[in-house]
Every structure is written in structure tokens, then in C-alpha cells.
Motif scaffolding. Structure first.
Motif, PDB file in Angstrom:
ATOM      1  N   ARG A 184       0.813  -1.223   0.000  1.00 11.69           N
ATOM      2  CA  ARG A 184       0.000   0.000   0.000  1.00 11.69           C
ATOM      3  C   ARG A 184       0.847   1.273   0.000  1.00 11.69           C
ATOM      4  O   ARG A 184       0.577   2.224  -0.732  1.00 11.69           O
ATOM      5  CB  ARG A 184      -0.915  -0.020   1.234  1.00 11.69           C
ATOM      6  N   ASP A 185       1.897   1.301   0.822  1.00 11.63           N
ATOM      7  CA  ASP A 185       2.699   2.535   0.878  1.00 11.63           C
ATOM      8  C   ASP A 185       3.443   2.769  -0.437  1.00 11.63           C
ATOM      9  O   ASP A 185       3.488   3.879  -0.952  1.00 11.63           O
ATOM     10  CB  ASP A 185       3.641   2.546   2.097  1.00 11.63           C
ATOM     11  N   GLN A 186       3.986   1.688  -1.007  1.00 10.04           N
ATOM     12  CA  GLN A 186       4.703   1.834  -2.277  1.00 10.04           C
ATOM     13  C   GLN A 186       3.749   2.287  -3.397  1.00 10.04           C
ATOM     14  O   GLN A 186       4.103   3.115  -4.235  1.00 10.04           O
ATOM     15  CB  GLN A 186       5.366   0.501  -2.660  1.00 10.04           C
ATOM     16  N   HIS A 187       2.541   1.737  -3.379  1.00  7.50           N
ATOM     17  CA  HIS A 187       1.506   2.124  -4.353  1.00  7.50           C
ATOM     18  C   HIS A 187       1.269   3.641  -4.259  1.00  7.50           C
ATOM     19  O   HIS A 187       1.180   4.341  -5.277  1.00  7.50           O
ATOM     20  CB  HIS A 187       0.224   1.347  -4.023  1.00  7.50           C
ATOM     21  N   PHE A 188       1.210   4.137  -3.033  1.00 11.65           N
ATOM     22  CA  PHE A 188       0.977   5.573  -2.837  1.00 11.65           C
ATOM     23  C   PHE A 188       2.180   6.387  -3.329  1.00 11.65           C
ATOM     24  O   PHE A 188       2.031   7.340  -4.098  1.00 11.65           O
ATOM     25  CB  PHE A 188       0.683   5.870  -1.364  1.00 11.65           C
ATOM     26  N   TYR A 189       3.388   6.006  -2.878  1.00 11.96           N
ATOM     27  CA  TYR A 189       4.572   6.814  -3.225  1.00 11.96           C
ATOM     28  C   TYR A 189       4.781   6.886  -4.741  1.00 11.96           C
ATOM     29  O   TYR A 189       5.021   7.967  -5.289  1.00 11.96           O
ATOM     30  CB  TYR A 189       5.852   6.239  -2.580  1.00 11.96           C
ATOM     31  N   THR A 190       4.697   5.743  -5.406  1.00  9.08           N
ATOM     32  CA  THR A 190       4.958   5.754  -6.856  1.00  9.08           C
ATOM     33  C   THR A 190       3.770   6.400  -7.584  1.00  9.08           C
ATOM     34  O   THR A 190       3.965   7.089  -8.587  1.00  9.08           O
ATOM     35  CB  THR A 190       5.282   4.340  -7.362  1.00  9.08           C
ATOM     36  N   GLY A 191       2.554   6.207  -7.059  1.00  7.99           N
ATOM     37  CA  GLY A 191       1.390   6.890  -7.635  1.00  7.99           C
ATOM     38  C   GLY A 191       1.521   8.395  -7.507  1.00  7.99           C
ATOM     39  O   GLY A 191       1.183   9.148  -8.431  1.00  7.99           O
ATOM     40  N   VAL A 290      -0.310  20.794  -3.285  1.00  7.94           N
ATOM     41  CA  VAL A 290       0.133  20.258  -1.991  1.00  7.94           C
ATOM     42  C   VAL A 290      -1.073  20.002  -1.087  1.00  7.94           C
ATOM     43  O   VAL A 290      -1.128  18.990  -0.371  1.00  7.94           O
ATOM     44  CB  VAL A 290       1.163  21.209  -1.322  1.00  7.94           C
ATOM     45  N   LYS A 291      -2.070  20.886  -1.173  1.00  8.63           N
ATOM     46  CA  LYS A 291      -3.277  20.707  -0.359  1.00  8.63           C
ATOM     47  C   LYS A 291      -3.977  19.384  -0.738  1.00  8.63           C
ATOM     48  O   LYS A 291      -4.327  18.572   0.121  1.00  8.63           O
ATOM     49  CB  LYS A 291      -4.221  21.899  -0.619  1.00  8.63           C
ATOM     50  N   GLU A 292      -4.129  19.188  -2.024  1.00  7.67           N
ATOM     51  CA  GLU A 292      -4.796  17.965  -2.501  1.00  7.67           C
ATOM     52  C   GLU A 292      -3.961  16.724  -2.159  1.00  7.67           C
ATOM     53  O   GLU A 292      -4.487  15.679  -1.758  1.00  7.67           O
ATOM     54  CB  GLU A 292      -5.013  18.065  -4.012  1.00  7.67           C
ATOM     55  N   PHE A 293      -2.648  16.849  -2.308  1.00  5.75           N
ATOM     56  CA  PHE A 293      -1.720  15.747  -1.972  1.00  5.75           C
ATOM     57  C   PHE A 293      -1.910  15.315  -0.520  1.00  5.75           C
ATOM     58  O   PHE A 293      -1.992  14.127  -0.209  1.00  5.75           O
ATOM     59  CB  PHE A 293      -0.285  16.224  -2.241  1.00  5.75           C
ATOM     60  N   ARG A 294      -2.024  16.304   0.375  1.00  9.68           N
ATOM     61  CA  ARG A 294      -2.164  15.972   1.809  1.00  9.68           C
ATOM     62  C   ARG A 294      -3.486  15.248   2.076  1.00  9.68           C
ATOM     63  O   ARG A 294      -3.537  14.328   2.894  1.00  9.68           O
ATOM     64  CB  ARG A 294      -2.060  17.240   2.653  1.00  9.68           C
ATOM     65  N   THR A 295      -4.523  15.667   1.365  1.00 11.35           N
ATOM     66  CA  THR A 295      -5.822  14.988   1.534  1.00 11.35           C
ATOM     67  C   THR A 295      -5.709  13.535   1.051  1.00 11.35           C
ATOM     68  O   THR A 295      -6.202  12.606   1.704  1.00 11.35           O
ATOM     69  CB  THR A 295      -6.908  15.734   0.717  1.00 11.35           C
ATOM     70  N   MET A 296      -5.061  13.348  -0.083  1.00 17.74           N
ATOM     71  CA  MET A 296      -4.925  11.987  -0.624  1.00 17.74           C
ATOM     72  C   MET A 296      -4.052  11.130   0.303  1.00 17.74           C
ATOM     73  O   MET A 296      -4.308   9.938   0.500  1.00 17.74           O
ATOM     74  CB  MET A 296      -4.346  12.038  -2.045  1.00 17.74           C
ATOM     75  N   MET A 297      -3.042  11.769   0.875  1.00 18.46           N
ATOM     76  CA  MET A 297      -2.143  11.040   1.795  1.00 18.46           C
ATOM     77  C   MET A 297      -2.933  10.562   3.014  1.00 18.46           C
ATOM     78  O   MET A 297      -2.790   9.414   3.459  1.00 18.46           O
ATOM     79  CB  MET A 297      -1.001  11.976   2.206  1.00 18.46           C
ATOM     80  N   GLY A 301      -3.909   6.768   4.382  1.00 17.76           N
ATOM     81  CA  GLY A 301      -3.342   6.383   5.676  1.00 17.76           C
ATOM     82  C   GLY A 301      -1.814   6.343   5.680  1.00 17.76           C
ATOM     83  O   GLY A 301      -1.199   5.502   6.329  1.00 17.76           O
ATOM     84  N   ILE A 302      -1.216   7.280   4.963  1.00 16.99           N
ATOM     85  CA  ILE A 302       0.249   7.305   4.869  1.00 16.99           C
ATOM     86  C   ILE A 302       0.824   8.391   5.771  1.00 16.99           C
ATOM     87  O   ILE A 302       0.310   9.516   5.802  1.00 16.99           O
ATOM     88  CB  ILE A 302       0.702   7.596   3.410  1.00 16.99           C
ATOM     89  N   GLU A 303       1.894   8.052   6.480  1.00 13.57           N
ATOM     90  CA  GLU A 303       2.629   9.068   7.255  1.00 13.57           C
ATOM     91  C   GLU A 303       4.046   9.146   6.727  1.00 13.57           C
ATOM     92  O   GLU A 303       4.713   8.117   6.596  1.00 13.57           O
ATOM     93  CB  GLU A 303       2.641   8.685   8.729  1.00 13.57           C
TER      94      GLU A 303
END
Ligand code: NAD
Ligand code: ZN
Length: 355
Positions: A184-191, A290-297, A301-303
Motif C-alpha cells: 500500500r505505501d509503495q503504491h501511494f509513493y509511486t502513484g 500540496v493541499k490535494e496531496f495531503r488529503t490523498m495522503m 493512511g500514509i505518514e
């Protein structure tokens, strides 16, 4: 001067299309003893994927480890291994994995036909001879490495790609099923690498209708994946990656990528997570993004890790700044021709010290 942009000539897309890889490679096997090299991420060792790789009698299965992102020394060693496998060149090199394995496959296919170390070719259009036919099978979506004209390598002196028309893959196989087991975390980072490609391209001074067309579609797809959790997320992110790559190919990335290169050079931080770390401090430049990125993060559930830089020695931080500010086109795309008056060394350093 307008760039004459080389494209991947053959693309196959769809769930399950990996089953056609053998038929596609077959067209490259012109003699009875011809062989191919499969450059495969070793995360698939012992997994179902291993049995599905269509390896024939003379072929070489070259497992690659991507715990560290591709280095020139690694590329040179892999090329030697491939050269020693038979006394004549392979008919094709097939990269199976994420951006790292794809870049390794690109680099090996180039180094099989170009003399000396890969360090000699880090830069733009330094490659002299066409590569061995090379194909990509991405198993992780986001980098756009499947479509780009670079293979990013860290060398003894610099982190810089083998950028050339010869680097572009001859065949790309986009099978979204292959990405289903990505953590899940890798999916988020590369996405997010893809999402950031779009923001940096669309907000850049190099923007043109070509880049905009691809960037806007890619951004929409990223939003469907990370904001709306669409059920066809794997298919959507695979196309977002491809389109994001197309967008930056005719424009450029920006501040986030420049700073992430500095972070990566000194700390070895991987590309996807490195871009996430730096992007989170760039609200002054990309406020909406950046605002949208933080919402998606938050939704994913990524920290992010914090406090990576403040304990480093001053010369390490200075090196980060030098690497980041050395990427002129990225800054020019982001801040315009006078970027040096805006992004001073002090400003870049203060950004790093927050990370
Ligand atoms: P990656 O290829 O480094 O892989 C990240 C992790 O995911 C690895 O542990 C890998 O083993 C694992 N993985 C990959 N596919 C998987 C799957 N299906 N299931 C489970 N695990 C899987 O990650 P990435 O973000 O795709 O690529 C980053 C690399 O790409 C960096 O080296 C970066 O420099 C490069 N890059 C290249 C370009 C380009 O245009 N050539 C663009 C951006 C980034
Ligand atoms: Zn990127």
C-alpha cells in the motif's frame, strides 16, 4: 528548436495481456539459437510471476535487486554477466518490475552495444549505437519510465540518466493485473510520483498544449485513484503513469523533483517517497497541489518520515543543495528564467532543513 520526440512504437494494454509476451518475443527470435535476457525484479523470485515468465532454452533470467536504486556499477556488472552468457548478442532485453527494473533493462540493452562504463553516457544524447531491442513490463505504476527517453542512474559523481532516443523502449506491455500485490505505501509513493509529474508539468513555464493534454488526463486519473478509490484503480493508474510520462517528455518536472534528487543523492532516498517528502514542503510554490496531496495522503493512511536532514553534517546539506540547484531546466520550468534570484542557496537549504 523544437524537440523531435521519439515514441514507444508498440504498446499492448489490458488485464491478462502478459500471457502474450511469449508471442511478442517470438518475433525477435530470428535464428534457432537466438536468446533473450529477462531483467526481473527479484521481489518475484518464488512467486507466481516466476513461473509465468516465458523463458526458453537459451534465454537468460537475470534477477535484479532494487533495494538501492540503479547504480552505474550495477549496470556495468549486469551487462558483463549478460555478455558472458553467450558469445553473441541477445535478440531482446525484457524488463519486468517497477521504474528501477525498467531502467536497469533500458541501461543493459544500451550498454550491450556501447563500449565502456555506463558512467560515460550519463547525460544527453551521448549514446552512440542503437540498443538491443528492449521491452518493458511494468509491475508498479507511476514513474512513467515505461515511456520516457531516460534510464536514471546514480554514478560516482552524479545522479543522471542515460538520455537518448535509443533509450526509448521498443515494446511496452501494460497489464494492470501485475500491479495487484504492490504494498500500500509503495503504491501511494509511486502513484504520487505520477501526480507530482502532472502538477509540475501543468504549472510549469514550459507548458504547451501537447503536455497539457496528457497532463490533465493523467491528473484526472490520479484523482479517480487516490481521491475517489475507483474500482478500476489499477487500470487507471497504469494509464495515468503513461500519460504523465508523455506530459513531462515534452515539458519538464520542477522544484519537487530537483529537491528530491538532492535528498536521494545524499541519503539514498527512493524516488517516490523522496518526491512525497519534498512536495509536502512546497506549498508556497504548488499551493493547490500540496493541499490535494495531503488529503490523498490522509485518505491512504500514509505518514511521511520527518526530521531526515537537520541532524546531517553541514557539508552533506550543502551537497544536497548543490545537487538540487544543478538541475537548471527543472527550476527554470518551475520559477522562470530568473529562478536563481528566487531559489537561492539559502532558500533551498532552509527547505531541506525542514525535511
Ligand atoms: P521501484 O522499481 O524502485 O520499486 C519499489 C519497490 O516495489 C521495490 O521493493 C520493488 O521490488 C517493489 N515492487 C515492484 N513491483 C511490485 C509488485 N508488483 N508487487 C510487489 N512489489 C513490487 O519503484 P518505482 O517507484 O517504480 O521506481 C523508482 C525508480 O524509477 C527510481 O530508480 C527512479 O530513479 C526511477 N525513475 C525513472 C524514471 C524514468 O523516466 N526512467 C522516472 C521516474 C523514476
Ligand atoms: Zn518522478
Amino acid at each position: 528548436m523544437f524537440r523531435n520526440f521519439k515514441l514507444v512504437p508498440n504498446i499492448i494494454f489490458g488485464r491478462g495481456c502478459f500471457a502474450q509476451l511469449d508471442d511478442i518475443i517470438e518475433k525477435q527470435r530470428n535464428t534457432s539459437d537466438s536468446w533473450v535476457v529477462f531483467v526481473v525484479d527479484d521481489v518475484f523470485k518464488g512467486k507466481a510471476m516466476e513461473k509465468r515468465i516465458p523463458v526458453h532454452g537459451n534465454d537468460m533470467l537475470l534477477w535484479v535487486n532494487v533495494d538501492d536504486e540503479p547504480k552505474t556499477t550495477y549496470v556495468d556488472a549486469l551487462t558483463l554477466q549478460a555478455k558472458a552468457f553467450h558469445s553473441f548478442l541477445p535478440s531482446a532485453v525484457i524488463g519486468i518490475g517497477g521504474g528501477s527494473a525498467m531502467d536497469l533493462a533500458k541501461a543493459v540493452s544500451l550498454m550491450l552495444t556501447n563500449e565502456g562504463s555506463s558512467t560515460l553516457y550519463q547525460g544527453w544524447d551521448l549514446i552512440k549505437n542503437p540498443a538491443v531491442c528492449h521491452m518493458a513490463v511494468p509491475t508498479l505504476s507511476g514513474t512513467g519510465a515505461e515511456v520516457s527517453r531516460t534510464a536514471v542512474l546514480t554514478g560516482p559523481e552524479k545522479k543522471l540518466g542515460l538520455n537518448s532516443d535509443y533509450t526509448v523502449f521498443d515494446q511496452v506491455m501494460l497489464d494492470p493485473e501485475l500491479t495487484q500485490d504492490v504494498p500500500r505505501d509503495q503504491h501511494f509513493y509511486t502513484g504520487m510520483d505520477c501526480y507530482i509529474h502532472c502538477i509540475e508539468s501543468l504549472q510549469g513555464t514550459y507548458l504547451n498544449e501537447f503536455s497539457k493534454a496528457y497532463g490533465e488526463k493523467s491528473l484526472d486519473l490520479c484523482r479517480e485513484v487516490f481521491s475517489n478509490s475507483h474500482p478500476d484503480s489499477a487500470d487507471k493508474l497504469m494509464m495515468a503513469s503513461f500519460f504523465g510520462g508523455m506530459s513531462i517528455a515534452y515539458s519538464q518536472v520542477g522544484a519537487c523533483h530537483a529537491l528530491s534528487y538532492g535528498l536521494s543523492y545524499v541519503l539514498g532516498t527512493h524516488h517516490g517517497i523522496g518526491c512525497c517528502i519534498t512536495f509536502d514542503y512546497l506549498d508556497a510554490i504548488y499551493p493547490e497541489g500540496v493541499k490535494e496531496f495531503r488529503t490523498m495522503m490522509q485518505k491512504s493512511g500514509i505518514e511521511l518520515p520527518r526530521g531526515l536532514v537537520k541532524h546531517l553534517k553541514n557539508d552533506q546539506v550543502e551537497k544536497m543543495v548543490t545537487v538540487a540547484l544543478g538541475l537548471d531546466p527543472l527550476w527554470e520550468n518551475c520559477l522562470g528564467k530568473d529562478w536563481k534570484t528566487i531559489m537561492t542557496r539559502d532558500k533551498a537549504k532552509s527547505l531541506f532543513l525542514k525535511m
